[in-house]
Design an enzyme around this catalytic site. Structure first.
Site, PDB file in Angstrom:
ATOM      1  N   ARG A 225     -39.561 -20.597  -6.061  1.00 10.76           N
ATOM      2  CA  ARG A 225     -40.222 -21.686  -6.794  1.00 10.76           C
ATOM      3  C   ARG A 225     -40.471 -21.286  -8.236  1.00 10.76           C
ATOM      4  O   ARG A 225     -40.355 -22.101  -9.144  1.00 10.76           O
ATOM      5  CB  ARG A 225     -41.542 -22.062  -6.092  1.00 10.76           C
ATOM      6  CG  ARG A 225     -41.308 -22.755  -4.761  1.00 10.76           C
ATOM      7  CD  ARG A 225     -42.614 -23.157  -4.102  1.00 10.76           C
ATOM      8  NE  ARG A 225     -43.327 -24.177  -4.853  1.00 10.76           N
ATOM      9  CZ  ARG A 225     -44.641 -24.394  -4.746  1.00 10.76           C
ATOM     10  NH1 ARG A 225     -45.370 -23.660  -3.920  1.00 10.76           N
ATOM     11  NH2 ARG A 225     -45.217 -25.344  -5.442  1.00 10.76           N
TER      12      ARG A 225
ATOM     13  N   ASP B 239     -47.254 -25.811 -12.183  1.00 10.47           N
ATOM     14  CA  ASP B 239     -46.024 -25.504 -12.918  1.00 10.47           C
ATOM     15  C   ASP B 239     -46.179 -25.323 -14.425  1.00 10.47           C
ATOM     16  O   ASP B 239     -45.215 -24.950 -15.108  1.00 10.47           O
ATOM     17  CB  ASP B 239     -44.953 -26.575 -12.613  1.00 10.47           C
ATOM     18  CG  ASP B 239     -45.414 -28.003 -12.947  1.00 10.47           C
ATOM     19  OD1 ASP B 239     -46.227 -28.181 -13.881  1.00 10.47           O
ATOM     20  OD2 ASP B 239     -44.946 -28.936 -12.266  1.00 10.47           O
TER      21      ASP B 239
ATOM     22  N   HIS C  12     -55.333 -26.360  -8.759  1.00  9.52           N
ATOM     23  CA  HIS C  12     -54.751 -25.507  -7.713  1.00  9.52           C
ATOM     24  C   HIS C  12     -54.168 -24.206  -8.272  1.00  9.52           C
ATOM     25  O   HIS C  12     -53.312 -23.592  -7.644  1.00  9.52           O
ATOM     26  CB  HIS C  12     -53.681 -26.282  -6.924  1.00  9.52           C
ATOM     27  CG  HIS C  12     -54.253 -27.388  -6.088  1.00  9.52           C
ATOM     28  ND1 HIS C  12     -53.495 -28.350  -5.452  1.00  9.52           N
ATOM     29  CD2 HIS C  12     -55.546 -27.692  -5.777  1.00  9.52           C
ATOM     30  CE1 HIS C  12     -54.282 -29.175  -4.793  1.00  9.52           C
ATOM     31  NE2 HIS C  12     -55.530 -28.818  -4.979  1.00  9.52           N
TER      32      HIS C  12
ATOM     33  N   CYS D 146     -54.513  -9.935  -8.319  1.00  9.81           N
ATOM     34  CA  CYS D 146     -54.637  -8.956  -7.246  1.00  9.81           C
ATOM     35  C   CYS D 146     -55.422  -9.581  -6.102  1.00  9.81           C
ATOM     36  O   CYS D 146     -56.345 -10.366  -6.329  1.00  9.81           O
ATOM     37  CB  CYS D 146     -55.342  -7.705  -7.760  1.00  9.81           C
ATOM     38  SG  CYS D 146     -55.584  -6.456  -6.477  1.00  9.81           S
TER      39      CYS D 146
ATOM     40  N   CYS E 229     -58.802  -6.580  -6.531  1.00 11.35           N
ATOM     41  CA  CYS E 229     -59.544  -6.346  -7.788  1.00 11.35           C
ATOM     42  C   CYS E 229     -59.414  -7.536  -8.743  1.00 11.35           C
ATOM     43  O   CYS E 229     -58.895  -8.584  -8.366  1.00 11.35           O
ATOM     44  CB  CYS E 229     -59.083  -5.036  -8.442  1.00 11.35           C
ATOM     45  SG  CYS E 229     -57.532  -5.137  -9.362  1.00 11.35           S
TER      46      CYS E 229
ATOM     47  N   CYS F 243     -50.528  -3.944  -6.993  1.00 11.80           N
ATOM     48  CA  CYS F 243     -51.416  -3.788  -8.145  1.00 11.80           C
ATOM     49  C   CYS F 243     -51.612  -2.294  -8.417  1.00 11.80           C
ATOM     50  O   CYS F 243     -51.381  -1.456  -7.537  1.00 11.80           O
ATOM     51  CB  CYS F 243     -52.751  -4.439  -7.789  1.00 11.80           C
ATOM     52  SG  CYS F 243     -53.982  -4.369  -9.083  1.00 11.80           S
TER      53      CYS F 243
ATOM     54  N   THR G  72     -49.274 -38.453  -7.273  1.00 12.51           N
ATOM     55  CA  THR G  72     -49.963 -37.714  -6.204  1.00 12.51           C
ATOM     56  C   THR G  72     -50.183 -38.639  -5.012  1.00 12.51           C
ATOM     57  O   THR G  72     -50.506 -39.814  -5.184  1.00 12.51           O
ATOM     58  CB  THR G  72     -51.301 -37.091  -6.665  1.00 12.51           C
ATOM     59  OG1 THR G  72     -51.980 -36.570  -5.503  1.00 12.51           O
ATOM     60  CG2 THR G  72     -52.198 -38.069  -7.394  1.00 12.51           C
TER      61      THR G  72
HETATM   62  P1  OAD Z   1     -47.212 -34.959  -2.721  1.00 16.02           P
HETATM   63  O1  OAD Z   1     -45.850 -34.432  -2.470  1.00 16.02           O
HETATM   64  O2  OAD Z   1     -48.141 -35.085  -1.574  1.00 16.02           O
HETATM   65  O3  OAD Z   1     -47.101 -36.414  -3.384  1.00 16.02           O
HETATM   66  C1  OAD Z   1     -46.218 -36.680  -4.431  1.00 16.02           C
HETATM   67  C2  OAD Z   1     -46.375 -38.134  -4.818  1.00 16.02           C
HETATM   68  O4  OAD Z   1     -45.561 -38.391  -5.960  1.00 16.02           O
HETATM   69  C3  OAD Z   1     -45.954 -39.137  -3.754  1.00 16.02           C
HETATM   70  O5  OAD Z   1     -46.981 -40.101  -3.575  1.00 16.02           O
HETATM   71  C4  OAD Z   1     -44.682 -39.762  -4.316  1.00 16.02           C
HETATM   72  O6  OAD Z   1     -44.554 -41.124  -3.954  1.00 16.02           O
HETATM   73  C5  OAD Z   1     -44.915 -39.623  -5.805  1.00 16.02           C
HETATM   74  N1  OAD Z   1     -43.694 -39.546  -6.633  1.00 16.02           N
HETATM   75  C6  OAD Z   1     -42.466 -39.074  -6.296  1.00 16.02           C
HETATM   76  N2  OAD Z   1     -41.636 -39.133  -7.340  1.00 16.02           N
HETATM   77  C7  OAD Z   1     -42.340 -39.633  -8.390  1.00 16.02           C
HETATM   78  C8  OAD Z   1     -42.051 -39.916  -9.763  1.00 16.02           C
HETATM   79  N3  OAD Z   1     -40.847 -39.664 -10.260  1.00 16.02           N
HETATM   80  N4  OAD Z   1     -43.032 -40.436 -10.541  1.00 16.02           N
HETATM   81  C9  OAD Z   1     -44.267 -40.663 -10.028  1.00 16.02           C
HETATM   82  N5  OAD Z   1     -44.600 -40.423  -8.746  1.00 16.02           N
HETATM   83  C10 OAD Z   1     -43.660 -39.909  -7.934  1.00 16.02           C
HETATM   84  O7  OAD Z   1     -47.840 -34.068  -3.922  1.00 16.02           O
HETATM   85  P2  OAD Z   1     -49.363 -33.863  -4.331  1.00 16.02           P
HETATM   86  O8  OAD Z   1     -50.146 -35.107  -4.140  1.00 16.02           O
HETATM   87  O9  OAD Z   1     -49.343 -33.227  -5.668  1.00 16.02           O
HETATM   88  O10 OAD Z   1     -51.013 -27.942  -2.510  1.00 16.02           O
HETATM   89  O11 OAD Z   1     -49.818 -32.795  -3.266  1.00 16.02           O
HETATM   90  C11 OAD Z   1     -51.089 -32.242  -3.344  1.00 16.02           C
HETATM   91  C12 OAD Z   1     -51.092 -30.809  -2.883  1.00 16.02           C
HETATM   92  O12 OAD Z   1     -50.489 -30.715  -1.595  1.00 16.02           O
HETATM   93  C13 OAD Z   1     -50.272 -29.862  -3.736  1.00 16.02           C
HETATM   94  O13 OAD Z   1     -50.982 -29.359  -4.845  1.00 16.02           O
HETATM   95  C14 OAD Z   1     -49.885 -28.778  -2.784  1.00 16.02           C
HETATM   96  C15 OAD Z   1     -49.507 -29.646  -1.611  1.00 16.02           C
HETATM   97  O14 OAD Z   1     -49.477 -29.066  -0.379  1.00 16.02           O
HETATM   98  C16 OAD Z   1     -50.840 -26.704  -2.004  1.00 16.02           C
HETATM   99  O15 OAD Z   1     -49.747 -26.164  -1.897  1.00 16.02           O
HETATM  100  C17 OAD Z   1     -52.103 -26.004  -1.643  1.00 16.02           C
HETATM  101 ZN    ZN Z   2     -55.902  -4.644  -7.896  1.00 15.13          ZN
END
Ligand code: OAD
Ligand code: ZN
Length: 240
Positions: free
Chosen positions: A67, A100, A115, A123, A126, A143, A183
């Site tokens: 990633r 990102d 996030h 680390c 530490c 580390c 989101t």
């Molecule tokens: P999701 O993958 O859950 O949702 C992405 C959203 O973006 C969806 O509702 C899509 O419909 C929308 N989408 C897709 N393409 C798009 C575009 N070109 N323009 C606008 N919208 C678009 O991602 P997040 O809501 O960010 O956490 O997920 C939240 C968290 O869950 C992340 O931070 C991550 C994940 O698991 C961890 O890894 C802890």
């Molecule tokens: Zn350390």
């Protein structure tokens, strides 16, 4: 696209964006849910939890390394850039679940990374924490203190950095307009931010090609992508 709120834009002073993986989708970074989402082919519980990391740190590191490569090669798109440009006209804060760094790369100056950041490595024991953009060739990276290094991201079951979260809640509860882009609003506590804005009678706009659980709460829903909708949204402020 934005006719319904055009007249109300004149009075807007503070805009808060809540962004997720969808805003970076058009920069070539996959989302988590949905048909091409990362969690379709990968088990989040084996890759993005602290238990998974201690069970199999090599697997977790290999996944994060892939990633990191993809993210470092990515460029901000017209959506990220439009948000950065909006700072010329009103106060803007970006509360992002993305790790990102593309909002900062586009030029946004107030970005809260709820996030964490995949660019930073910390680390597991530490206080070491640094931005590292070169490839992590040694797996497992250690580390200087001898313990395992990890990406400075928030995994499922971990709490958000509390200072960042406190600030995010304040921004959300004081804005006049919240724009929620890319989101699914299923991950807590980030998905509570629109509620704070609503309590302040802020306008709520959702930009997302698909429905989310909070779509019915929105003042306006734009069923389109970030790169198409955001430049048009920002142009409303240029002419206000
Ligand atoms: P999701 O993958 O859950 O949702 C992405 C959203 O973006 C969806 O509702 C899509 O419909 C929308 N989408 C897709 N393409 C798009 C575009 N070109 N323009 C606008 N919208 C678009 O991602 P997040 O809501 O960010 O956490 O997920 C939240 C968290 O869950 C992340 O931070 C991550 C994940 O698991 C961890 O890894 C802890
Ligand atoms: Zn350390």
């Amino acid at each position: 696209m934005f006719e319904l709120i055009k007249d109300q834009i004149k009075n807007i002073k503070k805009v808060v964006f809540v962004t997720g993986a969808g805003i970076s989708q058009e920069s070539g970074i996959p989302t988590f849910r949905g048909k091409d989402g990362l969690w379709k082919n990968h088990d989040s519980m084996k890759l993005a939890t602290i238990d998974a990391f201690y069970d199999n740190p090599k697997l977790v590191w290999e996944w994060y390394n892939e990633r990191r490569k993809n993210i470092f090669a990515a460029q901000p798109n017209l959506g990220h850039k439009a948000i950065a440009e909006l700072e010329k006209y009103v106060k803007v804060a970006v509360l992002t679940q993305n790790i990102d760094g593309l909002h900062q790369k586009a030029g946004s100056s107030e970005v809260l990374e709820l996030h964490g950041s995949i660019i930073k490595i910390k680390c597991s024991v530490c206080n070491f924490n640094e931005e590292i953009t070169s490839e992590i060739s040694e797996i497992l990276p250690l580390c200087k203190c001898g313990n395992i290094l990890r990406p400075d991201v928030v995994w499922f079951g971990e709490s958000l950095p509390q200072d960042v979260w406190q600030k995010a809640m304040i921004y959300a509860s004081q804005c006049d307009l919240m724009v929620i882009v890319g989101t699914s609003l299923v991950v807590s506590p980030a998905n509570t931010l629109p509620i704070y804005a609503k309590q302040n009678n802020a306008l709520l706009i959702e930009i997302n090609p698909d429905n989310t659980e909070m779509s019915p709460e929105m003042t306006l829903v734009i069923r389109n992508t970030g790169t198409i909708s955001l430049p048009e949204f920002v142009s409303l402020f240029k002419n206000k």
